[in-house]
Design a protein around this motif. Structure first.
Motif, PDB file in Angstrom:
ATOM      1  N   ASP A 294      39.062  17.840 -40.970  1.00 36.65           N
ATOM      2  CA  ASP A 294      38.800  16.393 -40.981  1.00 36.65           C
ATOM      3  C   ASP A 294      40.023  15.612 -40.518  1.00 36.65           C
ATOM      4  OD1 ASP A 294      36.178  16.602 -41.843  1.00 36.65           O
ATOM      5  OD2 ASP A 294      36.676  16.357 -43.964  1.00 36.65           O
ATOM      6  N   LEU A 295      41.189  15.988 -41.045  1.00 40.85           N
ATOM      7  CA  LEU A 295      42.426  15.301 -40.671  1.00 40.85           C
ATOM      8  C   LEU A 295      42.750  15.516 -39.197  1.00 40.85           C
ATOM      9  CD1 LEU A 295      44.547  16.190 -43.839  1.00 40.85           C
ATOM     10  CD2 LEU A 295      43.694  13.914 -43.218  1.00 40.85           C
ATOM     11  N   LEU A 296      42.613  16.759 -38.736  1.00 37.84           N
ATOM     12  CA  LEU A 296      42.907  17.049 -37.332  1.00 37.84           C
ATOM     13  C   LEU A 296      41.990  16.241 -36.413  1.00 37.84           C
ATOM     14  CD1 LEU A 296      44.260  18.603 -35.049  1.00 37.84           C
ATOM     15  CD2 LEU A 296      42.727  20.528 -35.529  1.00 37.84           C
ATOM     16  N   GLU A 297      40.711  16.184 -36.744  1.00 37.78           N
ATOM     17  CA  GLU A 297      39.787  15.452 -35.876  1.00 37.78           C
ATOM     18  C   GLU A 297      40.075  13.951 -35.873  1.00 37.78           C
ATOM     19  OE1 GLU A 297      36.008  16.842 -37.305  1.00 37.78           O
ATOM     20  OE2 GLU A 297      35.958  18.427 -35.785  1.00 37.78           O
ATOM     21  N   ARG A 298      40.534  13.420 -36.991  1.00 37.23           N
ATOM     22  CA  ARG A 298      40.947  12.015 -37.013  1.00 37.23           C
ATOM     23  C   ARG A 298      42.120  11.790 -36.070  1.00 37.23           C
ATOM     24  NH1 ARG A 298      41.989  10.871 -43.114  1.00 37.23           N
ATOM     25  NH2 ARG A 298      43.521   9.474 -42.147  1.00 37.23           N
ATOM     26  N   ASP A 299      43.102  12.678 -36.122  1.00 35.56           N
ATOM     27  CA  ASP A 299      44.270  12.524 -35.247  1.00 35.56           C
ATOM     28  C   ASP A 299      43.884  12.656 -33.777  1.00 35.56           C
ATOM     29  OD1 ASP A 299      46.187  12.144 -37.291  1.00 35.56           O
ATOM     30  OD2 ASP A 299      46.274  14.294 -37.660  1.00 35.56           O
ATOM     31  N   LEU A 300      42.953  13.559 -33.481  1.00 43.01           N
ATOM     32  CA  LEU A 300      42.570  13.797 -32.090  1.00 43.01           C
ATOM     33  C   LEU A 300      41.902  12.588 -31.444  1.00 43.01           C
ATOM     34  CD1 LEU A 300      41.194  17.460 -32.282  1.00 43.01           C
ATOM     35  CD2 LEU A 300      43.385  16.702 -31.316  1.00 43.01           C
ATOM     36  N   LYS A 301      41.460  11.626 -32.248  1.00 41.08           N
ATOM     37  CA  LYS A 301      40.832  10.426 -31.699  1.00 41.08           C
ATOM     38  C   LYS A 301      41.839   9.452 -31.094  1.00 41.08           C
ATOM     39  CE  LYS A 301      36.872  10.604 -34.846  1.00 41.08           C
ATOM     40  NZ  LYS A 301      36.186   9.949 -35.991  1.00 41.08           N
ATOM     41  N   HIS A 302      43.123   9.629 -31.409  1.00 44.84           N
ATOM     42  CA  HIS A 302      44.127   8.720 -30.849  1.00 44.84           C
ATOM     43  C   HIS A 302      44.267   8.986 -29.344  1.00 44.84           C
ATOM     44  CE1 HIS A 302      47.955   6.718 -30.110  1.00 44.84           C
ATOM     45  NE2 HIS A 302      47.831   6.133 -31.288  1.00 44.84           N
ATOM     46  N   PRO A 303      44.377   7.939 -28.542  1.00 42.13           N
ATOM     47  CA  PRO A 303      44.487   8.140 -27.090  1.00 42.13           C
ATOM     48  C   PRO A 303      45.631   9.058 -26.673  1.00 42.13           C
ATOM     49  CG  PRO A 303      44.084   5.823 -27.596  1.00 42.13           C
ATOM     50  CD  PRO A 303      44.298   6.503 -28.906  1.00 42.13           C
ATOM     51  N   ALA A 304      46.705   9.080 -27.442  1.00 38.20           N
ATOM     52  CA  ALA A 304      47.845   9.940 -27.090  1.00 38.20           C
ATOM     53  C   ALA A 304      47.496  11.420 -27.150  1.00 38.20           C
ATOM     54  CB  ALA A 304      49.022   9.647 -28.019  1.00 38.20           C
ATOM     55  N   LEU A 305      46.412  11.758 -27.833  1.00 33.98           N
ATOM     56  CA  LEU A 305      46.013  13.160 -28.015  1.00 33.98           C
ATOM     57  C   LEU A 305      44.971  13.611 -27.003  1.00 33.98           C
ATOM     58  CD1 LEU A 305      47.037  15.062 -30.391  1.00 33.98           C
ATOM     59  CD2 LEU A 305      47.450  12.629 -30.786  1.00 33.98           C
ATOM     60  N   ALA A 306      44.678  12.807 -25.992  1.00 33.43           N
ATOM     61  CA  ALA A 306      43.563  13.103 -25.089  1.00 33.43           C
ATOM     62  C   ALA A 306      43.584  14.527 -24.522  1.00 33.43           C
ATOM     63  CB  ALA A 306      43.504  12.070 -23.972  1.00 33.43           C
ATOM     64  N   PRO A 307      44.712  15.047 -24.022  1.00 33.32           N
ATOM     65  CA  PRO A 307      44.680  16.408 -23.467  1.00 33.32           C
ATOM     66  C   PRO A 307      44.342  17.475 -24.509  1.00 33.32           C
ATOM     67  CG  PRO A 307      46.606  15.207 -22.674  1.00 33.32           C
ATOM     68  CD  PRO A 307      46.013  14.385 -23.775  1.00 33.32           C
ATOM     69  N   VAL A 308      44.887  17.338 -25.701  1.00 39.74           N
ATOM     70  CA  VAL A 308      44.601  18.315 -26.753  1.00 39.74           C
ATOM     71  C   VAL A 308      43.168  18.159 -27.247  1.00 39.74           C
ATOM     72  CG1 VAL A 308      45.231  19.076 -29.082  1.00 39.74           C
ATOM     73  CG2 VAL A 308      47.013  18.563 -27.415  1.00 39.74           C
ATOM     74  N   ALA A 309      42.703  16.922 -27.372  1.00 45.44           N
ATOM     75  CA  ALA A 309      41.317  16.690 -27.782  1.00 45.44           C
ATOM     76  C   ALA A 309      40.351  17.325 -26.787  1.00 45.44           C
ATOM     77  CB  ALA A 309      41.052  15.200 -27.918  1.00 45.44           C
ATOM     78  N   ALA A 310      40.662  17.222 -25.509  1.00 48.52           N
ATOM     79  CA  ALA A 310      39.800  17.827 -24.494  1.00 48.52           C
ATOM     80  C   ALA A 310      39.790  19.344 -24.619  1.00 48.52           C
ATOM     81  CB  ALA A 310      40.268  17.401 -23.096  1.00 48.52           C
ATOM     82  N   TRP A 311      40.937  19.928 -24.931  1.00 47.88           N
ATOM     83  CA  TRP A 311      40.983  21.384 -25.112  1.00 47.88           C
ATOM     84  C   TRP A 311      40.099  21.800 -26.287  1.00 47.88           C
ATOM     85  CZ3 TRP A 311      41.959  24.814 -28.945  1.00 47.88           C
ATOM     86  CH2 TRP A 311      42.099  26.158 -28.582  1.00 47.88           C
ATOM     87  N   PHE A 312      40.185  21.097 -27.400  1.00 43.91           N
ATOM     88  CA  PHE A 312      39.355  21.451 -28.548  1.00 43.91           C
ATOM     89  C   PHE A 312      37.873  21.301 -28.210  1.00 43.91           C
ATOM     90  CE2 PHE A 312      43.206  21.211 -31.091  1.00 43.91           C
ATOM     91  CZ  PHE A 312      42.980  22.190 -32.043  1.00 43.91           C
ATOM     92  N   ALA A 313      37.532  20.249 -27.498  1.00 39.79           N
ATOM     93  CA  ALA A 313      36.135  20.045 -27.126  1.00 39.79           C
ATOM     94  C   ALA A 313      35.602  21.206 -26.285  1.00 39.79           C
ATOM     95  CB  ALA A 313      35.978  18.732 -26.371  1.00 39.79           C
ATOM     96  N   SER A 314      36.452  21.796 -25.452  1.00 39.04           N
ATOM     97  CA  SER A 314      36.037  22.885 -24.569  1.00 39.04           C
ATOM     98  C   SER A 314      36.105  24.256 -25.218  1.00 39.04           C
ATOM     99  CB  SER A 314      36.913  22.894 -23.302  1.00 39.04           C
ATOM    100  OG  SER A 314      36.785  21.687 -22.586  1.00 39.04           O
TER     101      SER A 314
END
Length: 331
Positions: A294-314
């Motif tokens: 839950d905490l990680l997914e909240r952090d991944l919503k920040h625009p600064a995390l876009a590349p890492v968020a995309a990796w998790f999504a894939s």
């Protein structure tokens, strides 16, 4: 827990002969703790057992000396035997923040205010002479998720792309204009004691800081407010971030660094807690994984995390997060 064989002789030499040795706690490492009670002299202490070669108490002693020298309530060191990994410490008692807040939830805001004020105070002082929290350390820690969690969840992921994504976002936590401070690295409700006799240090006693490094001031704030072991309401987290910023007036892109370091820390902890189950036979740590996701997914919503968020999504579908390992908790 059976006390180490060298403990009686160590206590005798330290002036605590005939004191009682009672089990106190163990943790996720090889370290163990015992309460030492001298009934005749009406005094108590804590014995740290940090057995070599698995543990080395010298980093703890170095950071304790630094914190004590700056007026913070780290445990006083009464005696040490580095050959056997034994350290006799000041006893801060039994009022740990986590349990205290379970019994007195109405005190949550005031206790967190004190904990944040302590951090702001620490961050105005010169940093300890410790190695830096650098890119290689950030990457090593974040990589624990792909090393341990992903195989346990049956995932084949692109680990190289994971590292590349972190390389794209970590510079925000390495800015030259952000102050370099002593980072305790495990500053949360289970490692903070309420010690009324130490009001000069905000009435809070510090524990478990042997892994301290010098790094970004947002890291320990994340550790406190995105706690692996207790829920901190998002509205309280936001209030405490605002309080820290008023007190410390940090430079740089602080909010972005907070989100990046939050994601890095939470990914690390997901990996560590999985390792504690798979390698060390401690399945109870799996119960914390839903909170960590839950905490990680909240952090991944920040625009600064876009590349890492995309990796998790894939690479890590929703069905493989949160409760993916729940069926193994009693293994």
């Amino acid at each position: 827990m059976i006390p180490p064989a060298a403990a009686p002789a160590f206590l005798d030499t330290a002036g605590w002969a005939d004191a009682r040795i009672l089990p106190l706690a163990g943790d996720a490492s090889f370290r163990r703790y015992f309460r030492i009670i001298d009934d005749e002299a009406e005094r108590r202490a804590v014995l740290m057992d940090a057995p070599p070669p698995h543990e080395d108490p010298r980093p703890f002693l170095k950071v304790a000396d630094h914190l004590l020298g700056q007026g913070f309530a780290a445990p006083q060191i009464y005696a040490r035997d580095l050959d056997h990994g034994l350290v006799l410490l000041e006893d801060f008692g039994d009022i740990r923040v986590r349990e205290y807040l379970e019994a007195a939830p109405h005190e949550e805001h005031s206790v967190y205010e004190r904990a944040v004020s302590l951090l702001a105070d620490l961050h105005t002082r010169p940093a300890a002479e410790l190695r830096p929290y650098d890119r290689s350390e950030y990457q090593r820690e974040a990589g624990l998720l792909t090393e341990w969690y992903c195989p346990a969840a049956g995932l084949e992921v692109d680990a190289a792309a994971y590292r590349t994504a972190w390389d794209q976002i970590l510079p925000v936590a390495e800015e030259d204009d952000a102050p370099k401070v002593t980072v305790l690295r495990d500053y949360h409700a289970e490692n903070i004691m309420l010690v009324p006799d130490h009001e000069a240090s905000h009435g809070l006693g510090l524990l478990d800081f042997q892994d301290a490094l010098v790094g970004h001031p947002a890291y320990d704030l994340v550790s406190l407010l995105q706690d692996a072991r207790r829920d901190v309401p998002p509205e309280l987290e936001a209030e405490m971030i605002a309080l820290y910023k008023r007190l410390a007036r940090p430079n740089g892109h602080f909010d972005a660094a907070y989100a990046v370091l939050g994601a890095q820390r939470n990914a690390k902890i997901i990996g560590i807690f999985t390792r504690l189950w798979k390698r060390d036979g401690k399945p109870r740590y799996l119960s914390f994984l839903p909170r960590m996701w839950d905490l990680l997914e909240r952090d991944l919503k920040h625009p600064a995390l876009a590349p890492v968020a995309a990796w998790f999504a894939s690479n890590v579908p929703a069905a493989k997060r949160h409760y993916a390992l729940a069926e193994h908790q009693e293994a």
